[in-house]
Scaffold this motif. Structure first.
Motif, PDB file in Angstrom:
ATOM      1  N   GLU A  78     -49.852  41.049  39.945  1.00  0.00           N
ATOM      2  CA  GLU A  78     -49.950  39.596  39.940  1.00  0.00           C
ATOM      3  C   GLU A  78     -49.460  39.028  38.605  1.00  0.00           C
ATOM      4  O   GLU A  78     -48.949  37.911  38.551  1.00  0.00           O
ATOM      5  CB  GLU A  78     -51.413  39.197  40.176  1.00  0.00           C
ATOM      6  CG  GLU A  78     -51.568  37.748  40.590  1.00  0.00           C
ATOM      7  CD  GLU A  78     -52.994  37.401  40.999  1.00  0.00           C
ATOM      8  OE1 GLU A  78     -53.848  38.299  41.063  1.00  0.00           O
ATOM      9  OE2 GLU A  78     -53.233  36.206  41.254  1.00  0.00           O
ATOM     10  N   PRO A 112     -44.615  34.853  43.725  1.00  0.00           N
ATOM     11  CA  PRO A 112     -45.335  35.353  44.896  1.00  0.00           C
ATOM     12  C   PRO A 112     -44.629  36.569  45.505  1.00  0.00           C
ATOM     13  O   PRO A 112     -43.409  36.694  45.381  1.00  0.00           O
ATOM     14  CB  PRO A 112     -45.306  34.180  45.874  1.00  0.00           C
ATOM     15  CG  PRO A 112     -44.976  32.990  45.056  1.00  0.00           C
ATOM     16  CD  PRO A 112     -44.233  33.451  43.859  1.00  0.00           C
ATOM     17  N   PRO A 113     -45.391  37.446  46.160  1.00  0.00           N
ATOM     18  CA  PRO A 113     -44.813  38.689  46.672  1.00  0.00           C
ATOM     19  C   PRO A 113     -43.955  38.481  47.911  1.00  0.00           C
ATOM     20  O   PRO A 113     -43.573  39.454  48.556  1.00  0.00           O
ATOM     21  CB  PRO A 113     -46.041  39.542  46.985  1.00  0.00           C
ATOM     22  CG  PRO A 113     -47.126  38.572  47.215  1.00  0.00           C
ATOM     23  CD  PRO A 113     -46.825  37.380  46.370  1.00  0.00           C
ATOM     24  N   PRO A 158     -41.646  31.772  49.401  1.00  0.00           N
ATOM     25  CA  PRO A 158     -42.691  30.750  49.464  1.00  0.00           C
ATOM     26  C   PRO A 158     -42.972  30.306  50.895  1.00  0.00           C
ATOM     27  O   PRO A 158     -42.054  30.176  51.706  1.00  0.00           O
ATOM     28  CB  PRO A 158     -42.108  29.601  48.636  1.00  0.00           C
ATOM     29  CG  PRO A 158     -41.136  30.252  47.720  1.00  0.00           C
ATOM     30  CD  PRO A 158     -40.569  31.426  48.465  1.00  0.00           C
ATOM     31  N   SER A 207     -50.271  31.605  52.121  1.00  0.00           N
ATOM     32  CA  SER A 207     -50.212  31.503  50.665  1.00  0.00           C
ATOM     33  C   SER A 207     -50.202  32.897  50.048  1.00  0.00           C
ATOM     34  O   SER A 207     -50.526  33.896  50.705  1.00  0.00           O
ATOM     35  CB  SER A 207     -51.415  30.727  50.154  1.00  0.00           C
ATOM     36  OG  SER A 207     -52.570  31.536  50.270  1.00  0.00           O
ATOM     37  N   GLU A 208     -49.891  32.935  48.782  1.00  0.00           N
ATOM     38  CA  GLU A 208     -49.907  34.205  48.056  1.00  0.00           C
ATOM     39  C   GLU A 208     -51.300  34.838  48.124  1.00  0.00           C
ATOM     40  O   GLU A 208     -51.444  36.049  48.308  1.00  0.00           O
ATOM     41  CB  GLU A 208     -49.510  33.972  46.591  1.00  0.00           C
ATOM     42  CG  GLU A 208     -49.561  35.260  45.804  1.00  0.00           C
ATOM     43  CD  GLU A 208     -49.203  35.103  44.337  1.00  0.00           C
ATOM     44  OE1 GLU A 208     -48.832  33.992  43.933  1.00  0.00           O
ATOM     45  OE2 GLU A 208     -49.299  36.113  43.624  1.00  0.00           O
ATOM     46  N   LEU A 249     -51.895  36.616  51.403  1.00  0.00           N
ATOM     47  CA  LEU A 249     -51.169  37.881  51.477  1.00  0.00           C
ATOM     48  C   LEU A 249     -51.840  38.969  50.651  1.00  0.00           C
ATOM     49  O   LEU A 249     -52.026  40.101  51.109  1.00  0.00           O
ATOM     50  CB  LEU A 249     -49.725  37.671  50.988  1.00  0.00           C
ATOM     51  CG  LEU A 249     -48.711  37.883  52.097  1.00  0.00           C
ATOM     52  CD1 LEU A 249     -48.668  36.648  52.972  1.00  0.00           C
ATOM     53  CD2 LEU A 249     -47.355  38.241  51.554  1.00  0.00           C
ATOM     54  N   ARG A 250     -52.200  38.614  49.442  1.00  0.00           N
ATOM     55  CA  ARG A 250     -52.825  39.608  48.560  1.00  0.00           C
ATOM     56  C   ARG A 250     -54.136  40.114  49.164  1.00  0.00           C
ATOM     57  O   ARG A 250     -54.439  41.299  49.107  1.00  0.00           O
ATOM     58  CB  ARG A 250     -53.087  39.006  47.178  1.00  0.00           C
ATOM     59  CG  ARG A 250     -51.829  38.824  46.375  1.00  0.00           C
ATOM     60  CD  ARG A 250     -52.111  38.490  44.907  1.00  0.00           C
ATOM     61  NE  ARG A 250     -50.847  38.385  44.195  1.00  0.00           N
ATOM     62  CZ  ARG A 250     -50.181  39.436  43.721  1.00  0.00           C
ATOM     63  NH1 ARG A 250     -50.673  40.650  43.856  1.00  0.00           N
ATOM     64  NH2 ARG A 250     -49.027  39.273  43.112  1.00  0.00           N
TER      65      ARG A 250
END
Lengths: 503, 245
Positions: A10, A73-74, A77, A82-83, A86-87
């Motif tokens: 991150e 972000p992984p 966008p 949202s990021e 996902l995380r």
């Protein structure tokens, strides 16, 4: 991790090699193993995946060689996925566990504090200058007497004493175990020096801190850790913890690895065992049962200690508060959905409860309508960021507020939200002696004292501007508030007019 | 020995009387005509003995720290709630959450008990709380138990009557439970296993049941003739793997 993680780091730590003098302070102080030193190659390197952006290394680097960047972000966008979503999904796919987090709700829900504005005097009544005129912030917590009537036999209730605060700001419940002895002692010392209260949380009061017990709210939670008559009689106020703003409706699991010898002695449980707090008190399934615990505690302390009941701000909070007042509590503490925590399931922290501003307004209104507002003090908690938030809360109807997150920030917390790992680099949310000694309780207490001093003075300035010379005159005085950008329902619930409307 | 007539007294008046008598050096009190007054002995520290005739109300001996209380009748909910030390002897039944979060001391109950008895009992240093129940127990017996000892004897059971309800010792992570006779495995929480008591356990049971029999004028040998099972938790961290770190 046995398999390759799909989770990209991150944060990235950037070291300016031209500035770095290889003092190795970053490698020594990082609590999360993100900063490493390879002695063979005489080289400092970082493991970005471990970095939580707590800013410890950045703050202590003597040459300012370190910067932490948020990585993109992984994925591309996406306004819906949202990021954070996902995380979380990746982490759960890799562990199968319940997501944990620390501190308060960080989601972009609206803040009503930011949509309320305060009044000031102009021409028609004079404002007051607190530098040269008396300004009263002293606040008394507890149950007030009934209005005097001509009937005989009134007010035979055995009353507990009122508790004075020199400023309407107290330190929130944070247990020894969730925070270090050093952090706990800092809060206790500052509370005593300033003439306010700290709250032990549910983990008992360490023996060497009984000298501060006169400024302690001693908590009784469902696990009853460290609760005995000596503890109850030592404290100034007893608080029954029903709920916490960060995790309404659920209990707590302090993991066994945090129960070292000292924490075990204070909680009065064996070392290394999980400290489980059941979700409810199993002796409280109703308001009648609550009354029973309130009076058990009052009987056990011979009516010398006011009893507070702390609940989370939830949908039906006004009716619950009415029940609490009728159950014989002297103080109602309501903790809003922004309230912090040492550990809570992320989904609960971010999605359960209601804003404290609405809860204060609803509870104060309900108690007034029922004619029982005098029977209890109302203490609000959960996300107070400044003295302006405090003033707005009091104008909405609170008697005093608790600050937790703000107090920890004063002690060094940088809101990395990793309290639940017990690795805190700042020596606050950890029991590791190598880290806790980074926090000197004397300096910690001074920083907290400074914060209270600054906020208290600001409150006096705001009061003076309104032409008020006592915090008592602001309490529930919603005419001093105006809403901006609020709809009719919100204005009605808060009991305030819109900015631009006259009295 | 001082006799207090509790009839018609509010709990507040009764408890204040009891405490001031104890404060003034009276060591043995007899409370007669007790009829639902709550919090008797709550938070009382020090030595002394209370005999209670009638039915004391909820939270008898809550937070108590040292007294001996003998009740000639039934008791209600929460006897010994968060008790630190002392002894309570009950010549009748007890209802729910007897011994909630009890840290020390001993409770002996001749009859049956209700739900969640011994919930969150703990042990600490030289404190090892004990509850002995002569009859049967309701659901969630020993729930969340973190320490101490529960002994369930199942005397006077009717044929086919279960000694204990469902969800026995769910969330248990410390302490030990002894049950006389067998318990259907489906009744046990998933955090505990049933094992055979060791020789040392047998010795302890002899002492405990010996005390129980003496208080209630029973024959210890007869009670001990039937074998016990012992319940212990699989580990002291039941929820250690629940979270994604």
């Amino acid at each position: 991790m046995p398999t390759l993680s799909l989770m990209p780091p991150e944060f990235s730590v950037l070291r300016d090699e031209n500035k770095c003098i290889k003092c190795l302070a970053c490698a020594r102080q990082c609590g999360f193993d993100a900063q490493k030193y390879d002695a063979e190659d005489d080289r400092l390197y970082t493991i970005d995946a471990n970095c939580v952006n707590c800013q410890r290394c950045v703050s202590i680097c003597p040459v300012g060689a370190l910067t932490i960047y948020k990585n993109p972000p992984p994925m591309r966008p996406n306004a819906y996925w949202s990021e954070g979503h996902l995380r979380n999904i990746i982490k759960q796919a890799e562990t199968g566990g319940v997501l944990l987090t620390g501190m308060g709700n960080d989601q972009p829900f609206p803040s009503y504090f930011d949509r309320l504005l305060l009044n000031a005097s102009q021409v028609t009544n004079p404002s007051i200058d607190p530098l040269r005129e008396p300004m009263e912030l002293r606040t008394y917590l507890g149950s007030r007497t009934e209005p005097v009537t001509l009937q005989e036999g009134q007010d035979e209730k055995t009353r507990t004493p009122l508790v004075p605060l020199e400023t309407p700001i107290m330190f929130s419940a944070m247990s020894y175990g969730s925070i270090s002895h050093e952090a706990f002692e800092s809060l206790a010392r500052a509370a005593k020096e300033f003439g306010t209260m700290f709250n032990t949380g549910e983990g008992g009061l360490p023996e060497d801190l009984y000298q501060y017990a006169d400024h302690a709210v001693v908590q009784v939670a469902s696990g009853r850790f460290g609760v005995h008559t000596g503890y109850l009689n030592a404290g100034r106020i007893i608080e029954i913890k029903i709920g916490q703003g960060a995790k309404p409706g659920i209990g707590g699991h302090l993991p066994g690895e945090k129960i070292n010898a000292a924490v075990s002695a204070t909680r009065m449980i064996p070392e290394g065992t999980d400290a489980l707090s059941p979700a409810p008190h199993h002796d409280i399934y109703s308001i009648e049962d609550l009354k029973q615990l309130v009076f058990t505690l009052k009987e056990a302390t011979r009516y010398q200690k006011p009893v507070s009941v702390k609940v989370s701000a939830v949908h039906n909070v006004a009716a619950i508060a009415s029940g609490i007042a009728r159950a014989g509590a002297d103080i109602i503490t309501v903790d809003g959905f922004r309230g912090g925590t040492g550990a809570a399931p992320t989904m609960i922290r971010d999605h359960v409860g209601i804003p404290i501003e609405l809860a204060i307004a609803a509870v104060d209104q309900r108690l007034r309508e029922e004619g029982i507002r005098n029977q209890v003090s109302l203490v609000a908690a959960g996300g107070f960021r400044s003295s302006a938030d405090v003033v707005k809360a009091i104008a909405l109807g609170a008697d005093a507020v608790y600050i937790g997150t703000a107090a920890l920030i004063a002690l060094g917390c940088h809101l990395c939200q990793k309290c639940y790992t017990g690795k805190c680099s700042w020596g606050i949310a950890t029991q590791d002696p190598y880290k806790t000694r980074r926090l000197n309780p004397e300096i910690g207490a001074e920083r907290l004292y400074n914060l209270l001093r600054g906020w208290s003075h600001e409150i006096k300035e705001m009061l003076g501007g309104m032409g008020i010379n006592s915090i008592e005159s602001l309490r529930g005085n919603r005419l001093h508030l105006r809403g901006v950008g609020l709809n009719e329902v919100e204005l009605k619930l808060l009991g305030v007019k819109h900015a631009g409307e006259a009295i | 020995m001082e006799v207090v007539n509790a009839r018609g007294l509010s709990y507040q008046a009764l408890n204040e009387t009891v405490r001031s008598l104890l404060d003034n050096g009276h060591r043995e009190l007899v409370l007669k005509g007790v009829n639902g007054q709550r919090y008797i002995g709550a938070g009382v520290q020090g030595q002394g003995r209370l005999e209670i005739f009638g039915v004391p109300g909820n939270n008898l001996a809550a937070l108590m720290d040292g007294l001996e209380i003998e009740v000639f009748g039934n008791v209600q909910d929460g006897v010994g709630n968060t008790m630190n030390d002392g002894t309570v002897i009950i010549h009748g039944h007890a209802t729910d959450i007897a011994g909630y979060s009890m840290r020390g001391g001993r409770i002996f109950i001749r009859g049956n008990v209700g739900y969640r008895v011994g919930i969150h009992m703990k042990a600490f240093r030289n404190k090892n709380p004990l509850i002995v129940i002569g009859g049967k127990a309701g659901d969630f017996f020993g729930e969340y138990m973190a320490g101490g000892t529960l002994v369930l004897l199942g005397l006077d059971l009717q044929p086919g009557e279960a000694i204990v309800g469902n969800f026995v010792a769910t969330g248990m992570h410390g302490g030990e439970i002894f049950i006389r006779g067998q318990v259907d495995p489906y009744r046990l929480g998933k955090e505990v296993k049933a094992i055979k008591p060791t020789a040392a356990d047998q010795q302890r049971l002899q002492d405990i049941v010996g005390d129980f029999a003496r208080y209630f004028d029973l024959e210890a040998e007869k009670i001990l003739a039937r074998p016990f099972i012992k319940l212990i938790p699989y580990n002291k961290r039941p929820y250690g793997t629940m979270y994604a770190y």
